[in-house]
Design a protein around this motif. Structure first.
Motif, PDB file in Angstrom:
ATOM      1  N   ILE A  33      92.506  36.765  -0.178  1.00 35.35           N
ATOM      2  CA  ILE A  33      92.477  37.575  -1.395  1.00 35.35           C
ATOM      3  C   ILE A  33      93.857  38.164  -1.657  1.00 35.35           C
ATOM      4  CG2 ILE A  33      91.453  39.632  -2.452  1.00 35.35           C
ATOM      5  CD1 ILE A  33      88.991  39.153  -0.674  1.00 35.35           C
ATOM      6  N   GLY A  34      94.248  38.213  -2.933  1.00 31.80           N
ATOM      7  CA  GLY A  34      95.471  38.920  -3.260  1.00 31.80           C
ATOM      8  C   GLY A  34      96.497  38.138  -4.032  1.00 31.80           C
ATOM      9  N   ASP A  35      96.263  36.845  -4.274  1.00 34.93           N
ATOM     10  CA  ASP A  35      97.187  36.067  -5.092  1.00 34.93           C
ATOM     11  C   ASP A  35      96.374  35.357  -6.166  1.00 34.93           C
ATOM     12  OD1 ASP A  35      99.636  34.540  -5.839  1.00 34.93           O
ATOM     13  OD2 ASP A  35     100.339  35.242  -3.892  1.00 34.93           O
ATOM     14  N   ASP A  36      97.030  34.452  -6.922  1.00 33.92           N
ATOM     15  CA  ASP A  36      96.291  33.765  -7.976  1.00 33.92           C
ATOM     16  C   ASP A  36      95.275  32.769  -7.419  1.00 33.92           C
ATOM     17  OD1 ASP A  36      97.462  34.284 -10.936  1.00 33.92           O
ATOM     18  OD2 ASP A  36      99.044  34.556  -9.460  1.00 33.92           O
ATOM     19  N   ALA A  37      95.525  32.277  -6.215  1.00 32.54           N
ATOM     20  CA  ALA A  37      94.580  31.353  -5.575  1.00 32.54           C
ATOM     21  C   ALA A  37      94.660  31.520  -4.070  1.00 32.54           C
ATOM     22  CB  ALA A  37      94.908  29.906  -5.967  1.00 32.54           C
ATOM     23  N   ALA A  38      93.569  31.191  -3.405  1.00 31.61           N
ATOM     24  CA  ALA A  38      93.588  31.127  -1.949  1.00 31.61           C
ATOM     25  C   ALA A  38      94.338  29.877  -1.519  1.00 31.61           C
ATOM     26  CB  ALA A  38      92.161  31.101  -1.417  1.00 31.61           C
ATOM     27  N   VAL A  39      94.950  29.951  -0.337  1.00 36.48           N
ATOM     28  CA  VAL A  39      95.765  28.844   0.165  1.00 36.48           C
ATOM     29  C   VAL A  39      95.199  28.394   1.510  1.00 36.48           C
ATOM     30  CG1 VAL A  39      98.079  28.097   0.827  1.00 36.48           C
ATOM     31  CG2 VAL A  39      97.791  29.812  -0.994  1.00 36.48           C
ATOM     32  N   ILE A  40      94.893  27.099   1.623  1.00 36.24           N
ATOM     33  CA  ILE A  40      94.270  26.547   2.822  1.00 36.24           C
ATOM     34  C   ILE A  40      95.102  25.383   3.335  1.00 36.24           C
ATOM     35  CG2 ILE A  40      92.187  25.454   3.756  1.00 36.24           C
ATOM     36  CD1 ILE A  40      90.641  26.886   1.478  1.00 36.24           C
ATOM     37  N   ASP A  41      95.367  25.380   4.625  1.00 37.32           N
ATOM     38  CA  ASP A  41      96.140  24.316   5.257  1.00 37.32           C
ATOM     39  C   ASP A  41      95.203  23.174   5.629  1.00 37.32           C
ATOM     40  OD1 ASP A  41      97.909  22.715   6.624  1.00 37.32           O
ATOM     41  OD2 ASP A  41      98.760  24.337   7.834  1.00 37.32           O
ATOM     42  N   THR A  42      95.482  21.986   5.102  1.00 39.16           N
ATOM     43  CA  THR A  42      94.635  20.822   5.370  1.00 39.16           C
ATOM     44  C   THR A  42      95.224  19.919   6.450  1.00 39.16           C
ATOM     45  OG1 THR A  42      95.723  19.545   3.619  1.00 39.16           O
ATOM     46  CG2 THR A  42      93.782  20.833   3.008  1.00 39.16           C
ATOM     47  N   GLY A  43      96.351  20.333   7.040  1.00 40.76           N
ATOM     48  CA  GLY A  43      96.960  19.516   8.073  1.00 40.76           C
ATOM     49  C   GLY A  43      97.850  18.415   7.538  1.00 40.76           C
ATOM     50  N   THR A  44      98.115  18.419   6.227  1.00 44.23           N
ATOM     51  CA  THR A  44      99.021  17.444   5.612  1.00 44.23           C
ATOM     52  C   THR A  44     100.269  18.181   5.137  1.00 44.23           C
ATOM     53  OG1 THR A  44      98.134  17.704   3.361  1.00 44.23           O
ATOM     54  CG2 THR A  44      96.978  16.191   4.839  1.00 44.23           C
TER      55      THR A  44
END
Length: 343
Positions: A33-44
């Motif tokens: 929470i706290g930006d325009d979108a959540a950021v998720i690491d997919t390992g790429t």
């Protein structure tokens, strides 16, 4: 029990209160929470971006003047805008709707025709969603999923002193479009035989009913070899968004009145309504333009862009977020945008 009214917190205060109760525990969760979108690491070499927005009848739109097809398009565009604000590219969306029995099958077809048009415009796939009954009018919730190269992502928190503040397009048009539509609605209620007089105001009305996400700017910056140091979309007004960038970056700012982009149509209509065009540009909201900062060295790469205005610069004094007027005066920038939890 002690009761605290939501209006004492406001929308952003409530979000921060919720945020304080949750700490990401998975290593894949790069930003919550706290930006325009959540950021998720997919390992790429790319991050996955996820953003959700909800539109509620009677709060975010009025079906007496908002065509369902335009509404479907807008619901997608405002979510795609959040992906663009991370310097990302949208890929998929899900759409959930709450419906009452006053809507016909044909009406829902019209809503989804707008959603389909937006999917084609932004090259995204509709991959799921949900439907539910609603007793309080139409509710639309869209989740947008996108991607961004890890070395190209732009958070709200990356601005540095002397970074140049940039704004795309023009500001205040959507708010003036809303005022025109509200005026036409009042006149219609008083005289149902009246005909709308909006032909000369098509630009302003269009900015309210069918806004466009600035995904084009993401590609333009990419082609120019520019990675913004910070970025946000302008959904709540320039004043609110510049404060977000300053707060999360720990910076101050100087924004120059004379450089804020305002369309001629907005100037003329603001004068007609006897309101300040500057106030509208700062606090109107729903423009869905992009506000971002760049390093000084990147200015030459985009200085000739017809889509970007350079409105100020960041400073190292977080206590001074100021508007510099044409006369040379300096005034603190304060967010006066719409607080829907106060309604």
């Amino acid at each position: 029990m002690i009761r605290t009214e939501l209006s004492t917190l406001g929308e952003f205060g409530l979000i921060e209160r919720i945020n304080q109760q949750f700490t990401p525990t998975l290593p894949q969760t790069i930003k919550g929470i706290g930006d325009d979108a959540a950021v998720i690491d997919t390992g790429t070499d790319e991050y996955l971006l996820v953003s959700t927005d909800m539109l509620v009848e009677g709060v975010h739109f009025d079906l007496s003047y908002a065509p369902l097809k335009h509404l479907g398009y807008k619901a997608v565009a405002v979510n795609v805008s959040d992906i663009a604000a991370m310097n990302g590219t949208p890929r998929q969306i899900t759409v959930s709707v709450g419906l009452s029995n006053r809507f016909s099958v044909e009406a829902i077809d019209e809503l989804y025709a707008g959603i389909q048009a937006a999917c084609e415009a932004y090259k995204v796939d509709l991959v799921g969603g949900d439907t539910s009954a609603s007793r309080s009018g139409l509710v639309i919730s869209v989740t947008a999923i996108g991607v961004v190269q890890k070395d190209k992502i732009a958070y709200r928190s990356g601005a540095k002193p002397n970074d140049i503040i940039c704004v795309t397009g023009d500001l205040g048009a959507s708010y003036m479009g809303l005022q025109l539509l509200e005026r036409e609605k009042r006149e219609f209620l008083e005289n149902p035989d009246m005909q709308p007089q909006l032909e000369e105001k098509a630009y302003l009305v269009g900015r309210q009913l069918k806004p466009e996400a600035r995904t084009d700017i993401v590609y333009e910056l990419q082609d120019a070899g520019v990675v913004p140091t910070s970025m946000i979309d302008i959904s709540d007004g320039l004043a609110s968004e510049i404060l977000h960038l300053c707060n999360q970056s720990g910076m101050g700012a100087q924004v120059f009145e004379e450089n804020i982009p305002i369309a001629d149509e907005t100037f003329l209509t603001a004068d007609e309504f006897k309101v300040s065009p500057l106030t509208i540009a700062l606090n109107g909201g729903e423009d869905y333009e992009l506000l971002f900062t760049i390093q000084q060295g990147d200015y030459e790469k985009i200085k000739n862009s017809p889509h970007i205005s350079f409105v100020g610069f960041m400073t190292n004094d977080p206590q001074a977020v100021e508007l510099v007027t044409k006369a040379g005066g300096r005034f603190p920038i304060q967010a006066q945008g719409w607080q829907h939890l106060n309604k």
